[in-house]
Design an enzyme around this catalytic site. Structure first.
Site, PDB file in Angstrom:
ATOM      1  N   SER A 193      25.658   9.156  15.010  1.00  0.00           N
ATOM      2  CA  SER A 193      24.568   9.343  15.111  1.00  0.00           C
ATOM      3  C   SER A 193      24.870   8.724  17.154  1.00  0.00           C
ATOM      4  CB  SER A 193      22.960   8.790  14.463  1.00  0.00           C
ATOM      5  OG  SER A 193      22.037  10.043  15.209  1.00  0.00           O
ATOM      6  N   HIS A 212      22.371  15.772   8.276  1.00  0.00           N
ATOM      7  CA  HIS A 212      22.462  14.318   9.446  1.00  0.00           C
ATOM      8  C   HIS A 212      23.049  13.257   8.720  1.00  0.00           C
ATOM      9  CE1 HIS A 212      22.628  11.984  12.655  1.00  0.00           C
ATOM     10  NE2 HIS A 212      21.749  10.851  12.643  1.00  0.00           N
TER      11      HIS A 212
END
Length: 264
Positions: free
Chosen positions: A120, A231
């Protein structure tokens, strides 16, 4: 210089000792979580966390995913987070928190392979630091590769980015400093790009952008896309992702990189 403090954490593992370590960076005491194997250290994994503050904080369970009996895993907290001194600058001097940790470990284990995993927010953290370090490979997982794309995509984070970095137009030089692609060349360490097609926090276009730029520069890279995942992959898909990451690290260490990492 070594770590200036090591605090044993209440996590009992059969093959690793878990410690919160403290080290000096720019005269600041920066902390991180480290898992050291009881056996010889042959591989080191640097986990670059995502988020900010308590969001995305380094946790033992996350580091454990990359550990085996000969692998040391460490996750820097970054300055200004979880008891570390200083202020998080979001790809500013906090980059030194990564580079200093790697140099410390490289001096202690000069023969160990070192792989970075940027997740991320940590994706760009790694792209901005891995060039001039003794890195075997870099894995960018659901990672930010372009700060401008992040600003455009995450409307909810624009206020935070303006506070920490500034406005992209008014403070363009600050964003230019965080533009990692210009530093990458054909001689850069190999990169594995891991991304989910349903990632709504860091869109897969960040991965496509990076792959395109790496191809133009002749850099060595592979991609592993899971088009039905978000994600963080679901458990079954996560198993495949970790297998791919471990296979990648082994292949790079052995001097041969396979071409079969893409998944539809």
């Amino acid at each position: 210089m070594d770590f200036i403090n090591k605090k044993r954490m209440p996590v009992e593992l059969a093959h690793h000792k878990v410690e919160e370590v403290t080290y000096l960076v720019d005269q600041l005491k920066v902390r991180g979580l480290m898992m050291t194997p009881h056996k010889e250290v042959k591989r080191i994994v640097i986990y670059l966390r995502g988020g900010k503050g308590q969001v995305g904080r380094v946790r033992a369970g996350r580091l454990l995913q990359f550990a085996d009996i000969n692998t040391l895993v460490i996750g820097p907290y970054y300055r200004g987070n979880n008891g570390s001194e200083g202020k998080d600058e979001f790809y500013g001097n906090d980059l030194h928190d990564v580079t200093e940790a790697i140099r410390l470990l490289n001096r202690s284990y000069p023969n160990a392979f070192i792989h970075m995993v940027g997740f991320s927010r940590g994706g760009l953290q790694g792209l901005l630091t891995f060039q001039d370090l003794p890195i075997t490979s870099y894995i960018i997982w659901g990672g930010v590769s372009n700060i401008h794309l992040m600003y455009e995509e995450r409307v909810d984070l624009r206020g935070m980015l303006r506070r920490m970095i500034g406005h992209p137009r008014k403070h363009s030089e600050r964003y230019e400093k965080r533009y990692a692609i210009n530093q990458i060349s054909a001689t850069s360490p190999p990169i594995l790009i891991v991304h989910g097609g349903q990632d709504h926090q860091v869109g897969i276009h960040q991965a496509y952008y990076l792959a395109n730029q790496l191809e133009q520069r002749g850099a060595v890279f592979r991609t592993y896309y899971q088009m039905k995942e978000g994600h963080v992959p679901k458990p079954f898909a996560l198993k495949h992702t970790l297998h791919t990451v471990f296979q990648w690290m082994s292949d790079v260490e052995q001097g041969h990189i396979k071409d079969d990492y893409d998944e539809d």
